[in-house]
Design an enzyme around this catalytic site. Structure first.
Site, PDB file in Angstrom:
ATOM      1  N   GLY A  58       0.786  -1.234   0.000  1.00  0.00           N
ATOM      2  CA  GLY A  58       0.000   0.000   0.000  1.00  0.00           C
ATOM      3  C   GLY A  58       0.815   1.280   0.000  1.00  0.00           C
ATOM      4  O   GLY A  58       0.335   2.329   0.428  1.00  0.00           O
ATOM      5  N   SER A  59       2.054   1.216  -0.531  1.00  0.00           N
ATOM      6  CA  SER A  59       2.833   2.464  -0.563  1.00  0.00           C
ATOM      7  C   SER A  59       2.215   3.462  -1.548  1.00  0.00           C
ATOM      8  O   SER A  59       2.291   4.674  -1.325  1.00  0.00           O
ATOM      9  CB  SER A  59       4.300   2.197  -0.898  1.00  0.00           C
ATOM     10  OG  SER A  59       4.449   1.743  -2.221  1.00  0.00           O
ATOM     11  N   ASN A  60       1.583   2.967  -2.603  1.00  0.00           N
ATOM     12  CA  ASN A  60       0.888   3.896  -3.513  1.00  0.00           C
ATOM     13  C   ASN A  60      -0.332   4.510  -2.831  1.00  0.00           C
ATOM     14  O   ASN A  60      -0.602   5.703  -2.996  1.00  0.00           O
ATOM     15  CB  ASN A  60       0.489   3.193  -4.807  1.00  0.00           C
ATOM     16  CG  ASN A  60       1.632   3.140  -5.807  1.00  0.00           C
ATOM     17  OD1 ASN A  60       2.022   4.170  -6.355  1.00  0.00           O
ATOM     18  ND2 ASN A  60       2.190   1.961  -6.031  1.00  0.00           N
ATOM     19  N   ARG A 120      -5.961  -8.466  -8.874  1.00  0.00           N
ATOM     20  CA  ARG A 120      -7.063  -9.170  -9.530  1.00  0.00           C
ATOM     21  C   ARG A 120      -7.422  -8.494 -10.857  1.00  0.00           C
ATOM     22  O   ARG A 120      -7.375  -7.261 -10.956  1.00  0.00           O
ATOM     23  CB  ARG A 120      -8.325  -9.146  -8.652  1.00  0.00           C
ATOM     24  CG  ARG A 120      -8.123  -9.568  -7.249  1.00  0.00           C
ATOM     25  CD  ARG A 120      -8.465 -10.993  -6.980  1.00  0.00           C
ATOM     26  NE  ARG A 120      -9.714 -11.428  -7.560  1.00  0.00           N
ATOM     27  CZ  ARG A 120      -9.966 -12.696  -7.883  1.00  0.00           C
ATOM     28  NH1 ARG A 120      -9.031 -13.607  -7.716  1.00  0.00           N
ATOM     29  NH2 ARG A 120     -11.128 -13.046  -8.370  1.00  0.00           N
ATOM     30  N   ASN A 131      -5.210   2.071 -13.168  1.00  0.00           N
ATOM     31  CA  ASN A 131      -4.253   1.108 -12.607  1.00  0.00           C
ATOM     32  C   ASN A 131      -2.849   1.655 -12.776  1.00  0.00           C
ATOM     33  O   ASN A 131      -2.584   2.416 -13.708  1.00  0.00           O
ATOM     34  CB  ASN A 131      -4.367  -0.239 -13.337  1.00  0.00           C
ATOM     35  CG  ASN A 131      -3.417  -1.285 -12.763  1.00  0.00           C
ATOM     36  OD1 ASN A 131      -3.288  -1.397 -11.536  1.00  0.00           O
ATOM     37  ND2 ASN A 131      -2.737  -2.027 -13.618  1.00  0.00           N
ATOM     38  N   HIS A 188       1.126   0.275 -13.150  1.00  0.00           N
ATOM     39  CA  HIS A 188       1.887  -0.946 -13.438  1.00  0.00           C
ATOM     40  C   HIS A 188       3.376  -0.601 -13.480  1.00  0.00           C
ATOM     41  O   HIS A 188       3.756   0.411 -14.080  1.00  0.00           O
ATOM     42  CB  HIS A 188       1.429  -1.530 -14.785  1.00  0.00           C
ATOM     43  CG  HIS A 188       2.117  -2.807 -15.109  1.00  0.00           C
ATOM     44  ND1 HIS A 188       1.861  -3.986 -14.431  1.00  0.00           N
ATOM     45  CD2 HIS A 188       3.098  -3.104 -16.006  1.00  0.00           C
ATOM     46  CE1 HIS A 188       2.629  -4.943 -14.907  1.00  0.00           C
ATOM     47  NE2 HIS A 188       3.386  -4.431 -15.864  1.00  0.00           N
TER      48      HIS A 188
END
Ligand code: GAR
Length: 231
Positions: free
Chosen positions: A28-30, A107, A123, A125
């Protein structure tokens, strides 16, 4: 290969505070960098809810620390992808989220979520897509021997990391890099890039035409090339 996306679609939410649902599976650093940007007044958004498909995700601890509504949904207790997504959607709707942000969420989404939030699911990536979609992107970049790696923020479509690209940031791959050092260098850019894209979204500055995404007014780096090594 790519799912068709609507043309000439303009995403515009004006200047109101955008309610964001953040989906996570890990550290969860983002998520933390989004929280920090909001708390520092750099993002006109609020986090409506945080949803994890893993009970032990440290992201859930981060959410609790900041008193954010947080939920754990075990995907294994649902009979299929669509019913899991329907449960996620229910929480997202209950909390009136307008934007869904995947931040290390492991997911693939079904049309249950995608159809409910057209061009409003993002998202991040850890690769310069379309190179190295899917898992272990940093490891694959090292194994392939690329000289420039990076991260990509894109709209989510039914594929694996295939949706229209909104923004990318590049970092050099250094001779001494391991998967860990390269991942750390990329993550630093992720923490800058993701809040930046969310800000563009909140400002209604993202326009999509087919697979191409345009930002208005232009705020682009016009240097002619990035190189590594430098000559
Ligand atoms: C980030 O590097 C993100 O780009 C990656 O997982 C990490 C999550 O870190 N996502 C993917 O690989 C998705 N295909 P975080 O939990 O500390 O934000």
């Amino acid at each position: 290969m790519f799912e068709p996306v609507p043309s000439h679609t303009s995403v515009s939410l004006g200047t109101q505070k955008v309610r964001v649902a953040v989906l996570v599976s890990g550290n969860g650093s983002n998520l933390q960098s989004i929280i920090d940007h909001i708390e520092e007044g750099k993002l006109n958004a609020s986090i409506a809810c945080v949803i994890s498909n893993r009970e032990d995700a440290f992201a859930l601890e981060r959410a609790k620390k900041h008193q954010l509504p947080s939920f754990y949904l075990n995907h294994r207790s649902f009979s299929d992808r669509r019913s899991f997504d329907a449960a996620v959607l229910e929480i997202v709707r209950e909390h009136s989220a307008e934007l869904v942000v995947l931040a290390g969420f492991n997911r693939i989404l079904s049309t249950v979520l995608l159809d409910a939030f057209p061009l409003a699911i993002l998202n991040i990536h850890p690769a310069l897509l379309p190179a190295f979609p899917g898992n272990h992107a940093q490891r694959l970049a090292l194994q392939h021997g690329v000289k420039i790696a990076g991260c990509t923020v894109h709209f989510v479509d039914p594929g694996t990391d295939t949706g229209p690209i909104i923004a990318q940031a590049a970092v050099p791959v250094l001779d001494g890099d391991t998967e860990e050092t390269l991942s750390r260098r990329i993550l630093r850019e992720e923490h800058r890039l993701y809040p930046g894209v969310i800000r563009l979204f909140t400002e209604g500055r993202i326009r999509v035409e087919g697979r191409r995404v345009f930002i208005s007014p232009g705020e682009q780096d016009s240097s002619e090339y990035l190189e590594n090594p430098r000559f």
